[in-house]
Write a protein that holds these residues in place. Sequence first.
Motif, PDB file in Angstrom:
ATOM      1  N   GLU A 207       0.897  -1.067   0.104  1.00  0.00           N
ATOM      2  CA  GLU A 207       0.037   0.172  -0.055  1.00  0.00           C
ATOM      3  C   GLU A 207       0.821   1.258  -0.048  1.00  0.00           C
ATOM      4  OE1 GLU A 207      -3.805   1.814   2.467  1.00  0.00           O
ATOM      5  OE2 GLU A 207      -2.971  -0.329   2.864  1.00  0.00           O
ATOM      6  N   GLU A 208       1.895   1.225   0.794  1.00  0.00           N
ATOM      7  CA  GLU A 208       2.846   2.431   0.841  1.00  0.00           C
ATOM      8  C   GLU A 208       3.616   2.683  -0.550  1.00  0.00           C
ATOM      9  OE1 GLU A 208       6.261   4.524   3.346  1.00  0.00           O
ATOM     10  OE2 GLU A 208       5.245   2.784   4.178  1.00  0.00           O
ATOM     11  N   LEU A 209       3.888   1.486  -1.290  1.00  0.00           N
ATOM     12  CA  LEU A 209       4.675   1.724  -2.727  1.00  0.00           C
ATOM     13  C   LEU A 209       3.538   2.119  -3.602  1.00  0.00           C
ATOM     14  CD1 LEU A 209       6.147  -1.863  -3.154  1.00  0.00           C
ATOM     15  CD2 LEU A 209       7.425   0.465  -3.058  1.00  0.00           C
ATOM     16  N   ALA A 210       2.291   2.036  -3.576  1.00  0.00           N
ATOM     17  CA  ALA A 210       1.076   2.631  -4.273  1.00  0.00           C
ATOM     18  C   ALA A 210       1.023   3.899  -4.009  1.00  0.00           C
ATOM     19  CB  ALA A 210      -0.201   1.711  -4.055  1.00  0.00           C
ATOM     20  N   GLU A 211       1.105   4.406  -2.721  1.00  0.00           N
ATOM     21  CA  GLU A 211       1.089   5.861  -2.459  1.00  0.00           C
ATOM     22  C   GLU A 211       2.298   6.545  -3.121  1.00  0.00           C
ATOM     23  OE1 GLU A 211       0.710   5.781   1.477  1.00  0.00           O
ATOM     24  OE2 GLU A 211      -1.257   5.142   1.666  1.00  0.00           O
ATOM     25  N   GLN A 212       3.367   5.731  -3.024  1.00  0.00           N
ATOM     26  CA  GLN A 212       4.575   6.546  -3.901  1.00  0.00           C
ATOM     27  C   GLN A 212       4.660   6.629  -5.226  1.00  0.00           C
ATOM     28  OE1 GLN A 212       6.725   8.293  -1.886  1.00  0.00           O
ATOM     29  NE2 GLN A 212       5.341   7.698  -0.267  1.00  0.00           N
ATOM     30  N   GLY A 213       3.584   5.878  -5.861  1.00  0.00           N
ATOM     31  CA  GLY A 213       3.431   5.956  -7.456  1.00  0.00           C
ATOM     32  C   GLY A 213       4.094   4.752  -8.110  1.00  0.00           C
ATOM     33  N   GLN A 214       4.392   3.765  -7.432  1.00  0.00           N
ATOM     34  CA  GLN A 214       5.129   2.593  -8.022  1.00  0.00           C
ATOM     35  C   GLN A 214       3.954   1.843  -8.905  1.00  0.00           C
ATOM     36  OE1 GLN A 214       8.227   0.948  -7.867  1.00  0.00           O
ATOM     37  NE2 GLN A 214       7.354   0.066  -9.398  1.00  0.00           N
ATOM     38  N   THR A 215       4.422   1.721 -10.120  1.00  0.00           N
ATOM     39  CA  THR A 215       3.501   1.003 -11.086  1.00  0.00           C
ATOM     40  C   THR A 215       3.576  -0.594 -10.636  1.00  0.00           C
ATOM     41  OG1 THR A 215       4.050   2.492 -12.971  1.00  0.00           O
ATOM     42  CG2 THR A 215       2.811   0.342 -13.370  1.00  0.00           C
ATOM     43  N   MET A 216       2.236  -1.041 -10.424  1.00  0.00           N
ATOM     44  CA  MET A 216       2.231  -2.236  -9.882  1.00  0.00           C
ATOM     45  C   MET A 216       0.985  -3.257 -10.597  1.00  0.00           C
ATOM     46  SD  MET A 216       2.210  -1.141  -6.103  1.00  0.00           S
ATOM     47  CE  MET A 216       1.579  -2.571  -5.185  1.00  0.00           C
ATOM     48  N   ILE A 217       1.128  -4.373 -10.916  1.00  0.00           N
ATOM     49  CA  ILE A 217       0.331  -5.360 -11.299  1.00  0.00           C
ATOM     50  C   ILE A 217       0.133  -6.535 -10.322  1.00  0.00           C
ATOM     51  CG2 ILE A 217      -0.451  -6.886 -13.174  1.00  0.00           C
ATOM     52  CD1 ILE A 217       1.191  -5.343 -15.167  1.00  0.00           C
ATOM     53  N   VAL A 218      -0.974  -6.605  -9.579  1.00  0.00           N
ATOM     54  CA  VAL A 218      -1.110  -7.418  -8.334  1.00  0.00           C
ATOM     55  C   VAL A 218      -2.115  -8.578  -8.745  1.00  0.00           C
ATOM     56  CG1 VAL A 218      -1.758  -7.345  -5.924  1.00  0.00           C
ATOM     57  CG2 VAL A 218      -0.768  -5.320  -7.101  1.00  0.00           C
TER      58      VAL A 218
END
Length: 270
Positions: A207-218
Motif C-alpha cells: 500500500e505504501e508503494l502504491a502511495e508513492q506512485g510505483q506501477t504495480m500489477i497485483v
Amino acid sequence: MTSMTPAGASPGPGDDIPAVELIGVSKRFGSNMVLDSVDLRVRKGEILVVIGPSGSGKTTLLRCLIGLVPLDDGRIEIDGECVVDLRRGHPTPSARTAEAIRRRKLGMVFQSFNLFPHRTALENVMEGPVYVRHAPRDQARADAERLLAQVGLAERRHHYPAQLSGGQQQRVAIARALAMKPEVILFDEVTSALDPELTGEVLAVMEELAEQGQTMIVVTHEMGFAREVGDRLLFMDQGRIIEQGDPRTVLDAPQQDRTRKFLSKVLHTH
C-alpha cells in the motif's frame, strides 16, 4: 516506515507511453488455451489488480510478461520497448535484448519468496544490483540497508531466511525487487501462503508503494486491498479478460454474470 520513491515516479515527456502493453497475447499448454488474445494497457503509476478463479490465466499473464513463459502469439511492450512480437510478418527482438529490457524495467515478487537460503536478508537484496547491474558493492549495501529499513526489517538484515517469518521473508522479497529500480513490479499471490497477521504486514508495504506512485500489477484474492488500493480491477476467466473497471464498481455492481458468480463465492468466504 520511511517514504519510498520508485524509479520513474517523476513525470516526463514519455508519460503517455504505457508502462506495459499487451496486444493479442496468447498462450497454450497442450490443448488448453491459458491466455486467449489478451489486449491490455497499464499506464505508469497505475495499480492494476487482477482477480479470477484458479486456472484463469492470471499467473501465466505475469510469467509471460517477465519472460518465464514464452508466448505463442502476440506482442508485449514494456515502457514503449518491444520484448516480443510473434504476430505474422512482425520482427521480434533477440532473446538477449528482451531479457535486458525486462531486467531493467520489471521486478517480480512470487508467492513462494524464492530467497537464497544461504544468504542473509541483506545479501539477498544486494544480489541483483551487484551481479546483474554491476553496482559497486558499497553502494549496493547502502541501498539494501535503506530498502530493508523501508520494509521494516532493518534489525533483521543479518538474519537468514530460515530465521524469518513468512511475512518477513516476503518483505525481503519486495525489497529485493525494489533494489533493481524497476518501472513495474509484478506481484503473484504474494500473501496466499501467509496467515492473516503476516498478510497485513505485506499488504501495508504494498500500500505504501502504491502511495508513492510505483506501477504495480497485483494478482491477488485480497479483495480489501483491491477495493482500497487498486486503480483498476480486472477479472479473468478461461484466459480472457471478462470485466474491468473501477474496483469498487466491479466488486459492488459487476456487469457480467460470470463475474457475479465468482464474487458471490469469494466475498462470502472472506
